[in-house]
Design an enzyme around this catalytic site. Structure first.
Site, mmCIF file in Angstrom:
data_model
loop_
_atom_site.group_PDB
_atom_site.id
_atom_site.type_symbol
_atom_site.label_atom_id
_atom_site.label_comp_id
_atom_site.label_asym_id
_atom_site.label_seq_id
_atom_site.Cartn_x
_atom_site.Cartn_y
_atom_site.Cartn_z
ATOM 1 N N ASP A 46 -1.448 -18.175 -0.354
ATOM 2 C CA ASP A 46 -2.538 -18.964 -0.912
ATOM 3 C C ASP A 46 -2.823 -20.187 -0.036
ATOM 4 O OD1 ASP A 46 0.031 -19.581 -1.700
ATOM 5 O OD2 ASP A 46 -0.496 -20.268 -3.700
ATOM 6 N N TYR A 59 0.811 -1.218 0.000
ATOM 7 C CA TYR A 59 0.000 0.000 0.000
ATOM 8 C C TYR A 59 0.847 1.272 0.000
ATOM 9 C CZ TYR A 59 -4.156 -2.847 0.989
ATOM 10 O OH TYR A 59 -5.180 -3.765 0.912
ATOM 11 N N LYS A 113 5.028 -14.864 0.224
ATOM 12 C CA LYS A 113 4.893 -15.316 -1.166
ATOM 13 C C LYS A 113 6.282 -15.278 -1.785
ATOM 14 C CE LYS A 113 2.304 -16.899 -4.463
ATOM 15 N NZ LYS A 113 1.774 -18.285 -4.365
ATOM 16 N N ASP A 169 -10.281 -10.235 6.407
ATOM 17 C CA ASP A 169 -11.675 -10.283 5.974
ATOM 18 C C ASP A 169 -12.167 -11.730 5.929
ATOM 19 O OD1 ASP A 169 -11.776 -7.569 5.775
ATOM 20 O OD2 ASP A 169 -12.425 -7.515 3.683
ATOM 21 N N ASP A 173 -4.631 -7.483 5.158
ATOM 22 C CA ASP A 173 -5.945 -6.906 4.873
ATOM 23 C C ASP A 173 -6.899 -7.964 4.339
ATOM 24 O OD1 ASP A 173 -7.946 -5.041 4.527
ATOM 25 O OD2 ASP A 173 -6.995 -3.992 2.865
#
Length: 376
Positions: A235, A152, A202, A263, A259
């Site tokens: 993942d 971000y 990752k 969720d 983030d």
């Protein structure tokens, strides 16, 4: 700062000796923000009445509506206005009439301007909250999301706008200092819990940014031999959160990964209406910011049916933070009492429509306040 877990019994919190009031900046914001923040403030009022602690609140009208009227979501220099407060309680930002980078920009400016590099998001399944994970014995995860850099970071731009060869670049910025301090915080939190840190990576596909991430997290882990480190690709992490959420204790993740995964975590704990967050710098001189995760929810704004639990839970995180900052004696015990009141209401009702009930925002807030008054 810890995410206080609700206990079976909560000892009454003794009235405190008079202290200087906690200075609290309140930004109700957009959509359902004002509705849920009203209930969080009622919880703080109940604490005042029961304990003698005082919260001096100043409400600011900064919002998308403010932008439409003035051309600014918040006035120039608003960070200077906020510096003198002990904490910030934020409802939500976002309005279909205003581009997201403008409305949500206020949140990002506070996070970066005050260097609130920790985004703390507890994901806990409480009895009474519906969850798609009927098989999971427990869901109790503390997500520690890096909050000021990573994906971000505002590094990039667009070239040749509107042309067939238009180009857009957005560069993730990872620094050794930024990774190190968020990892240290995560390991410190794990020492108060089950002593497991899961680092989300990752590195197989993004070897430069997440290669550095993995390297620094491993270096930090050597200073915490009593805490076990595991590294899981993002993942695979999404898969295991659904299949084996009980496996995870403290999860440390980059800005974007944290983030998204929280969720998913909110869905596991019963929905976004329950999700709380804290934006803090444990050693910084500026106020932390506390906000529910659900956003402004413009589709239900003004109907009085938004779930206030996320905002109330965020206020509980704030109480714990104020104890750590030396501003609120017994703040951790007050936070525990609020969490227990939330757990009791989730178990016994009433519930807002997102949890299958018919109660209003105010009715759920009143139920939490009643139960909290009994506990205090």
């Amino acid at each position: 700062m810890q995410s206080t877990a609700p206990k079976q019994t909560v000892q009454p919190v003794q009235p405190a000796q008079p202290v200087h009031p906690v200075r609290l900046a309140v930004i109700p914001g957009d959509g359902v923000g004002p509705e849920v923040i009203e209930q969080a403030l009622r919880v703080l009022q109940a604490i005042e009445e029961a304990t003698g602690h005082r919260f001096h609140t100043v409400t600011f009208p900064w919002s998308s509506e403010h932008y439409l009227q003035t051309g600014h979501v918040a006035p120039p220099g608003f960070l200077d206005t906020l510096r003198g407060f002990d904490a910030i309680l934020l409802g939500a930002m976002g309005d279909p009439r205003v581009p997201d980078p403008i409305s949500v920009g206020l949140v990002l400016q506070i996070r970066k301007g005050f260097d609130l590099y920790v985004n703390l998001r507890p994901v806990r399944r409480l009895s009474g909250a519906p969850s798609p994970l009927a098989h999971a014995p427990t869901v109790d995860i503390l997500f520690v999301r890096e909050n000021t850099e990573g994906e971000y970071s505002d590094a990039g731009g667009r070239l040749n706008a509107g042309h067939p060869d238009e180009l857009a670049l957005h560069t993730a910025v990872f620094t050794r200092r930024g990774i190190e301090r968020i990892a240290v915080f995560a390991f410190e939190q794990a020492r108060h819990r089950r002593r497991i840190v899961t680092s989300v990576s990752k590195g197989n596909a993004l070897p430069h940014t997440f290669g550095l991430w993995d390297e620094v997290v491993r270096d930090v882990a050597r200073h915490f031999p009593d805490v076990r480190l595991e590294t899981v690709l993002v993942d695979a992490m999404a898969y295991h959160l659904v299949r084996q959420p009980e496996r995870f204790d403290v999860v440390v993740a980059s800005n974007l990964f944290g983030d998204i995964l929280t969720d998913l975590g909110a869905a596991l704990q019963g929905g976004l209406g329950l999700a709380a967050s804290a934006n803090i710098n444990p050693a910084g001189p500026y106020p932390g910011m506390f906000e529910p995760v659900h956003g402004s929810a413009p589709d239900i704004a003004g109907r009085g049916i938004a779930n206030p639990i996320g905002a109330i839970w965020s206020a509980a995180l704030m109480l714990d933070y104020l104890k750590d900052r030396g501003r609120l004696p017994n703040g951790d015990r007050l936070a525990g009492a609020v969490l227990q009141a939330i757990a009791d209401v989730l178990r016994e009702g009433p519930h807002t429509p997102d949890l299958g009930g018919t109660a209003t925002t105010r009715e759920v807030g009143e139920a939490v306040v009643r139960q909290l008054a009994r506990l205090l």
